[in-house]
Every structure is written in C-alpha cells, then in structure tokens.
Design a protein around this motif. Structure first.
Motif, PDB file in Angstrom:
ATOM      1  N   VAL A   2       0.837  -1.192   0.000  1.00 49.90           N
ATOM      2  CA  VAL A   2       0.000   0.000   0.000  1.00 49.90           C
ATOM      3  C   VAL A   2       0.875   1.247   0.000  1.00 49.90           C
ATOM      4  N   ALA A  24      -3.079   6.794  -4.658  1.00 53.83           N
ATOM      5  CA  ALA A  24      -3.083   5.592  -3.829  1.00 53.83           C
ATOM      6  C   ALA A  24      -2.864   4.354  -4.686  1.00 53.83           C
ATOM      7  N   GLY A  26      -2.280  -0.198  -4.210  1.00 46.16           N
ATOM      8  CA  GLY A  26      -2.221  -1.349  -3.336  1.00 46.16           C
ATOM      9  C   GLY A  26      -3.403  -1.513  -2.398  1.00 46.16           C
ATOM     10  N   LEU A  27      -4.473  -0.750  -2.610  1.00 43.36           N
ATOM     11  CA  LEU A  27      -5.658  -0.869  -1.780  1.00 43.36           C
ATOM     12  C   LEU A  27      -6.896  -0.693  -2.643  1.00 43.36           C
ATOM     13  N   THR A  28      -8.012  -1.173  -2.110  1.00 40.37           N
ATOM     14  CA  THR A  28      -9.286  -0.988  -2.804  1.00 40.37           C
ATOM     15  C   THR A  28      -9.752   0.429  -2.506  1.00 40.37           C
ATOM     16  N   PHE A  29      -9.309   1.353  -3.320  1.00 39.10           N
ATOM     17  CA  PHE A  29      -9.435   2.784  -3.040  1.00 39.10           C
ATOM     18  C   PHE A  29     -10.871   3.194  -2.759  1.00 39.10           C
ATOM     19  N   TYR A  32     -12.272   3.301   0.898  1.00 40.89           N
ATOM     20  CA  TYR A  32     -11.530   4.011   1.926  1.00 40.89           C
ATOM     21  C   TYR A  32     -11.962   5.471   2.022  1.00 40.89           C
ATOM     22  N   TRP A  53     -16.069   7.549   1.214  1.00 36.29           N
ATOM     23  CA  TRP A  53     -15.624   6.636   0.158  1.00 36.29           C
ATOM     24  C   TRP A  53     -16.440   6.790  -1.115  1.00 36.29           C
ATOM     25  N   ASN A  77      -7.878   6.488  -8.498  1.00 36.22           N
ATOM     26  CA  ASN A  77      -7.307   6.238  -7.167  1.00 36.22           C
ATOM     27  C   ASN A  77      -6.580   7.474  -6.628  1.00 36.22           C
ATOM     28  N   PHE A 100     -10.486   2.757   6.605  1.00 37.83           N
ATOM     29  CA  PHE A 100     -11.557   1.982   6.004  1.00 37.83           C
ATOM     30  C   PHE A 100     -12.914   2.514   6.427  1.00 37.83           C
ATOM     31  N   LEU A 112      -3.338   4.494   7.209  1.00 35.56           N
ATOM     32  CA  LEU A 112      -2.397   4.630   6.111  1.00 35.56           C
ATOM     33  C   LEU A 112      -2.038   6.094   5.908  1.00 35.56           C
TER      34      LEU A 112
END
Length: 123
Positions: A2, A24, A26-29, A32, A53, A77, A100, A112
C-alpha cells in the motif's frame, strides 16, 4: 504494497492557490475514507479535510472551510485538495491519509499515511 504518494506542494504567496494530489496504490481505493492532515513545525498533526468513500460527504476544519475543497477520483485512485486564498498560517507539511469506511477527524484512527508534501505560504 500500500502506498499513498502526495504531490503538488510548493511555495506560494498569500492569497494564492495550490492543488495537492494523493495517488493511492495497493488498496481498494473506493472503500476508503481519504483525508488530509497538516503539521506545522513544533505543532501537532491537525485534521484539514476528509471525504467519504463514495465522495458524497465531506468534512473540513473550521480554519479552512470555504477556502479548501477536497475531492476524489475513484477511477484514478486519487484524492485532491484544492487550496485557495492561502494564508501564511497554512504553511505546513500536508499529509494524505486513509482509513476503512468511516469518516473521522481523529488522526489516530487513520491507518495509512503518505510521506507528506511541504506547503509554504509567504506573506
């Protein structure tokens, strides 16, 4: 892995504008909450703005309300912070943060963080 990577900081005169970006990976943007915090020398890291989100809800610190606008592009992202009518007291390192689902203003709840980008406003 991430990563949150900020860009767009710099030196600007009072009354000017800057647009910060945070990319961003490495994450399910899309699930978040994204936020911006800032830290001036010798001071704590303070909340600036957050966006839900979906992007339908935003929250701002009183000190930046009506001058700053947070937005996000989930397809790219990326979260943005448009800063207008900048003041010398806006000078700080600006950090992008993510957590999250639930939007908060408490920096301790964000998991993060990016490395920060310096914003300097001259008088």
């Amino acid at each position: 892995q991430v990563q949150l990577v900020e860009s767009g900081g710099g030196l600007v005169q009072a009354g000017g504008s800057l647009r910060l970006s945070c990319a961003a990976s490495g994450l399910t943007f899309g699930v978040y909450v994204m936020a911006w915090f800032r830290q001036a020398p010798g001071k704590e890291r303070d909340f600036v703005a957050a966006i839900s989100w979906i992007g339908g809800s935003t929250n701002y610190a009183d000190s930046v309300k009506d001058r700053f606008t947070i937005s996000r592009d989930n397809a790219k992202n990326t979260v943005f912070l448009q800063m207008n009518s900048l003041k010398p007291e806006d000078t700080a390192v600006y950090y992008c943060a993510a957590r999250f689902y639930q939007m908060t203003t408490d920096r301790t709840t964000y998991d993060l963080w990016g490395q920060g980008t310096q914003v300097t406003v001259s008088s």
